[in-house]
Design a protein around this motif. Structure first.
Motif, PDB file in Angstrom:
ATOM      1  N   UNK A 188      49.276   8.466  29.373  1.00 34.50           N
ATOM      2  CA  UNK A 188      48.367   7.456  28.826  1.00 34.50           C
ATOM      3  C   UNK A 188      47.391   6.957  29.887  1.00 34.50           C
ATOM      4  N   UNK A 189      47.875   6.746  31.113  1.00 35.90           N
ATOM      5  CA  UNK A 189      46.981   6.273  32.172  1.00 35.90           C
ATOM      6  C   UNK A 189      45.942   7.326  32.538  1.00 35.90           C
ATOM      7  N   UNK A 190      46.334   8.602  32.527  1.00 35.51           N
ATOM      8  CA  UNK A 190      45.364   9.656  32.822  1.00 35.51           C
ATOM      9  C   UNK A 190      44.317   9.738  31.712  1.00 35.51           C
ATOM     10  N   UNK A 191      44.739   9.489  30.470  1.00 38.97           N
ATOM     11  CA  UNK A 191      43.782   9.416  29.362  1.00 38.97           C
ATOM     12  C   UNK A 191      42.784   8.294  29.629  1.00 38.97           C
ATOM     13  N   UNK A 192      43.275   7.140  30.074  1.00 40.12           N
ATOM     14  CA  UNK A 192      42.381   6.021  30.380  1.00 40.12           C
ATOM     15  C   UNK A 192      41.425   6.360  31.522  1.00 40.12           C
ATOM     16  N   UNK A 193      41.910   7.093  32.509  1.00 40.09           N
ATOM     17  CA  UNK A 193      41.048   7.518  33.614  1.00 40.09           C
ATOM     18  C   UNK A 193      39.902   8.380  33.092  1.00 40.09           C
ATOM     19  N   UNK A 194      40.234   9.359  32.260  1.00 42.98           N
ATOM     20  CA  UNK A 194      39.188  10.233  31.716  1.00 42.98           C
ATOM     21  C   UNK A 194      38.242   9.447  30.807  1.00 42.98           C
ATOM     22  N   UNK A 195      38.765   8.479  30.066  1.00 40.61           N
ATOM     23  CA  UNK A 195      37.921   7.659  29.201  1.00 40.61           C
ATOM     24  C   UNK A 195      36.958   6.831  30.041  1.00 40.61           C
TER      25      UNK A 195
END
Length: 78
Positions: A24-31
């Protein structure tokens, strides 16, 4: 991640960062990266992949059923 955050005093010894959290945090990074600059398909592709990893980790931890990890045929779309 757990080891680092514990070492920084940001989480307690009885807390951990799971694969679900990391996905989830990596998704937020890409977002966040997608929010600036020109469009880059890589950000969306990676975010989807990280969310898939988070879901697979949730299944591995018994938080969801493996039967929920399916891909439906959504047909054509724009």
């Amino acid at each position: 991640w757990t080891w680092y955050l514990r070492g920084q005093g940001l989480i307690d010894e009885d807390e951990e960062v799971t694969g679900v959290d990391v996905g989830r945090m990596m998704d937020l990074l890409k977002t966040s990266r997608a929010a600036v600059g020109d469009y880059d398909l890589d950000h969306d592709r990676d975010a989807a992949g990280y969310r898939g990893i988070a879901a697979a980790c949730a299944v591995a931890r018994g938080m969801a059923s493996e039967n929920d990890l399916t891909v439906d045929d959504l047909g054509e779309h724009a």
